[in-house]
Design a protein around this motif. Structure first.
Motif, PDB file in Angstrom:
ATOM      1  N   PHE A 137       0.943  -1.042  -0.078  1.00 15.82           N
ATOM      2  CA  PHE A 137       0.232  -0.077  -0.161  1.00 15.82           C
ATOM      3  C   PHE A 137       0.911   1.387   0.101  1.00 15.82           C
ATOM      4  CE2 PHE A 137      -2.786  -3.332   1.523  1.00 15.82           C
ATOM      5  CZ  PHE A 137      -3.895  -3.057   1.216  1.00 15.82           C
ATOM      6  N   LEU A 165      -4.147   4.244   8.596  1.00 19.16           N
ATOM      7  CA  LEU A 165      -3.671   3.175   7.330  1.00 19.16           C
ATOM      8  C   LEU A 165      -3.593   1.861   8.046  1.00 19.16           C
ATOM      9  CD1 LEU A 165      -1.693   3.700   4.451  1.00 19.16           C
ATOM     10  CD2 LEU A 165      -1.070   2.053   5.926  1.00 19.16           C
ATOM     11  N   ILE A 169      -5.866  -1.714   7.429  1.00 21.06           N
ATOM     12  CA  ILE A 169      -5.286  -3.178   6.717  1.00 21.06           C
ATOM     13  C   ILE A 169      -5.537  -4.158   7.563  1.00 21.06           C
ATOM     14  CG2 ILE A 169      -3.012  -3.956   5.897  1.00 21.06           C
ATOM     15  CD1 ILE A 169      -2.427  -1.486   4.920  1.00 21.06           C
ATOM     16  N   HIS A 280       5.791   2.602   1.490  1.00 15.84           N
ATOM     17  CA  HIS A 280       4.772   1.629   1.359  1.00 15.84           C
ATOM     18  C   HIS A 280       4.832   0.835   2.448  1.00 15.84           C
ATOM     19  CE1 HIS A 280       8.396  -0.993  -0.097  1.00 15.84           C
ATOM     20  NE2 HIS A 280       7.747  -1.585   0.968  1.00 15.84           N
ATOM     21  N   ALA A 301      -8.122  -4.641  -2.804  1.00 13.54           N
ATOM     22  CA  ALA A 301      -6.968  -3.986  -2.401  1.00 13.54           C
ATOM     23  C   ALA A 301      -7.171  -2.613  -2.758  1.00 13.54           C
ATOM     24  CB  ALA A 301      -5.781  -4.632  -3.264  1.00 13.54           C
ATOM     25  N   ARG A 302      -7.829  -2.200  -3.990  1.00 17.52           N
ATOM     26  CA  ARG A 302      -8.026  -0.909  -4.567  1.00 17.52           C
ATOM     27  C   ARG A 302      -9.477  -0.467  -3.657  1.00 17.52           C
ATOM     28  NH1 ARG A 302      -7.534  -0.981 -10.996  1.00 17.52           N
ATOM     29  NH2 ARG A 302      -5.505  -1.122 -11.100  1.00 17.52           N
ATOM     30  N   ALA A 305      -7.417   0.577  -0.609  1.00 16.73           N
ATOM     31  CA  ALA A 305      -6.766   1.874  -0.641  1.00 16.73           C
ATOM     32  C   ALA A 305      -7.385   3.150  -0.921  1.00 16.73           C
ATOM     33  CB  ALA A 305      -5.823   1.561  -1.946  1.00 16.73           C
ATOM     34  N   VAL A 321      -3.292   7.226  -1.594  1.00 14.94           N
ATOM     35  CA  VAL A 321      -2.765   5.781  -1.366  1.00 14.94           C
ATOM     36  C   VAL A 321      -3.352   4.801  -2.503  1.00 14.94           C
ATOM     37  CG1 VAL A 321      -2.658   3.749   0.244  1.00 14.94           C
ATOM     38  CG2 VAL A 321      -2.819   6.019   1.355  1.00 14.94           C
ATOM     39  N   PRO A 323      -2.595   0.640  -4.034  1.00 19.66           N
ATOM     40  CA  PRO A 323      -2.128  -0.759  -3.763  1.00 19.66           C
ATOM     41  C   PRO A 323      -1.299  -1.430  -5.116  1.00 19.66           C
ATOM     42  CG  PRO A 323      -4.213  -1.232  -4.325  1.00 19.66           C
ATOM     43  CD  PRO A 323      -3.907   0.429  -4.661  1.00 19.66           C
TER      44      PRO A 323
END
Length: 532
Positions: A137, A165, A169, A280, A301-302, A305, A321, A323
């Protein structure tokens, strides 16, 4: 999609060259062949001539007689027509029902020949070395890591925000079966805060040279703590945040200082002249095996992010941000392949309707039947993709677009013959159309394409067998079935009205009635008898 774009460019150039040759050398060769025929010479053994009586015989061919005398009367029987409509309706409904269940992606095993040793490698990899790929990320440059509030939007230690963040995650990893995130992020910021904390003793300087970092491997008597963190939040002072950051990234973990960052975060930061650029936070995806797993992992993942970016924006930060993982570049196309398929097929269908409408003399009815039949062919072809394990990707999308164009050949001749035939009822006109054009569609289109496709079945390449042999075979068989079976029956029920013939001298439409045709045929018959 680049594959479809390149295909369109090559196809457009090929069509232009094809048209150019048909309008020039093909016409010239055809005129030479007609001269050969009129002179009574054979086609292959052109040096041999036959008598005028033999060359003038009607040679319509075996297939033509079969279609005219047997196939057309049988197909247009009332009972057979009902069966055909029911069967094709059931076929279309079944295909439409499974279209959304077609697999999206491309199995990497299909890119190898069946006898390739790489297939054994892939099998062993899945069985013994299955591990999820890492995902990064990435926080773009411009973030102020020295600011305490900005740190709280990223870290997960004490005083950090609940929706930072790292926390987002971590929350995603708790539902790994859905989000495809297997582990919490490896957070360099958390480790650096712990490393710089006075209580850990990892950040040290020489007693005689307080501005020089003292590695943890050096004995304690000559070193002391660097004292760069405050005693309230235990965070590095803003003015000292980057002072020892480079030392943290170069320091190897030891038993005395396991949080040193060289092993895990040496490449996690873009650090130039004490300025932090992009960074990252690394995590891992769950074990991914199927193409759909990779696509869903990229999609989730998108989503994560984007949600982190929105959270930062709500806090007044403009950082973005995104990925990244090594496989994203290969599977990004599958996020939009379904939409691309709909768009490309819709454009193709609209173009075919427009061209048919114009070339058929502004015949809306015939153009509509053409498009309807082609849509049924495409639906049934996509149903075949589901039942024959053909996934949807750039290759199959190109084949679907090609299928739209190829399907025109199976339909256009019969529809045009029906529309311009003024003899009898719709059933009679359909019978005449399939009798006159059926043999041409079968021999000139179906069998010629079928002969070229069968060769692909013997290819060692699995891609050729799956995406070319199977799909092309489906295009030919499904197209021929609709053109030679369904279309004549459908025309006999809902065919277009009789096209008007035009008086070229005046430009006025003249409707030709059946009675006039019968009268003219009787006059011609009497004239022939008088001459004889």
């Amino acid at each position: 999609m680049p594959a479809v774009h390149v295909f369109a460019l090559y196809s457009g150039l090929a069509l232009f060259i094809d048209f150019l040759f048909q309008m020039t050398c093909f016409v010239a060769l055809l005129s030479i062949d007609i001269a050969r025929e009129e002179s009574g010479r054979f086609d292959i053994c052109c040096c041999i001539k036959v008598s005028a009586s033999e060359s003038s015989k009607d040679r319509r061919g075996f297939l033509y007689n079969i279609f005219e005398k047997f196939y057309a009367p049988f197909l247009l029987n009332d009972f057979v027509r009902c069966i055909v409509l029911l069967l094709f309706s059931a076929w279309a409904c079944t295909s439409i029902a499974v279209i959304d269940k077609i697999d999206v992606g491309l199995d990497q095993k299909l890119s190898m020949p069946k006898d390739s040793y790489v297939l054994s490698y892939f099998s062993a990899l899945e069985e013994y070395l299955s591990v999820g790929p890492p995902v990064y990320f990435v926080v773009k440059s411009g973030f102020n890591y020295a600011n305490l509030e900005d740190q709280n939007n990223l870290c997960s230690v004490a005083y950090c925000h609940r929706n930072s963040l790292s926390e987002q995650i971590h929350d995603a990893s708790r539902y790994s079966d859905r989000t495809y995130i297997a582990e919490p992020a490896m957070d360099w910021l958390d480790n650096y805060i712990s490393w710089a904390n006075d209580q850990t003793g990892c950040c040290r300087v020489y007693i005689k040279d307080p501005e020089k970092f003292c590695p943890s491997s050096v004995k304690a008597p000559i070193c002391k703590k660097c004292l760069v963190t405050d005693q309230k939040y235990f965070r590095p002072y803003p003015e000292n945040f980057t002072t020892f950051l480079g030392d943290f990234l170069r320091e190897n973990p030891t038993s005395d200082c396991p949080v040193a960052g060289h092993a895990g975060f040496a490449n996690a930061l873009e650090l130039k002249n004490d300025t932090i650029g992009a960074t990252h936070f690394m995590s891992f995806h769950t074990i991914l095996k199927q193409s759909d797993d990779y696509t869903q992992a990229l999609r989730w993942a998108r989503r994560i992010a984007d949600n982190i970016t929105n959270t930062l924006s709500a806090s007044g930060l403009s950082s973005e941000v995104f990925p990244y993982s090594i496989f994203y570049v290969f599977y990004e196309q599958y996020l939009t392949v379904s939409r691309d398929t709909v768009v490309n097929l819709t454009i193709s269908i609209v173009e075919i309707f427009t061209v048919t409408f114009l070339l058929m003399g502004f015949d809306f009815h015939s153009a509509l039947i053409m498009v309807f039949t082609i849509m049924l062919i495409i639906f049934n072809l996509m149903g075949l993709m589901f039942f024959w394990d053909i996934s949807l990707n750039a290759v199959s999308l190109v084949n679907l677009v090609m299928a739209v164009g190829i399907s025109v050949e199976f339909c256009s001749h019969i529809i045009r013959s029906f529309a311009f035939n003024s003899d009898g009822t719709k059933i009679d006109r359909a019978r005449t159309a399939v009798a006159h054009m059926g043999s041409s569609v079968l021999s000139g289109i179906t069998l010629t394409k079928f002969g070229g496709i069968v060769v692909l079945a013997f290819s060692k390449s699995q891609i050729f067998q799956v995406f070319y042999f199977r799909m092309y075979l489906g295009i030919v068989l499904i197209g021929a079935a609709h053109g030679l079976i369904f279309l004549p029956v459908f025309l006999s029920v809902a065919g277009p009205p009789i096209k008007h013939k035009f008086d070229r001298s005046r430009g006025n439409p003249l409707k030709v009635s059946t009675e006039d045709d019968n009268f003219n045929s009787e006059v011609s018959s009497v004239s022939e008898k008088i001459k004889s």
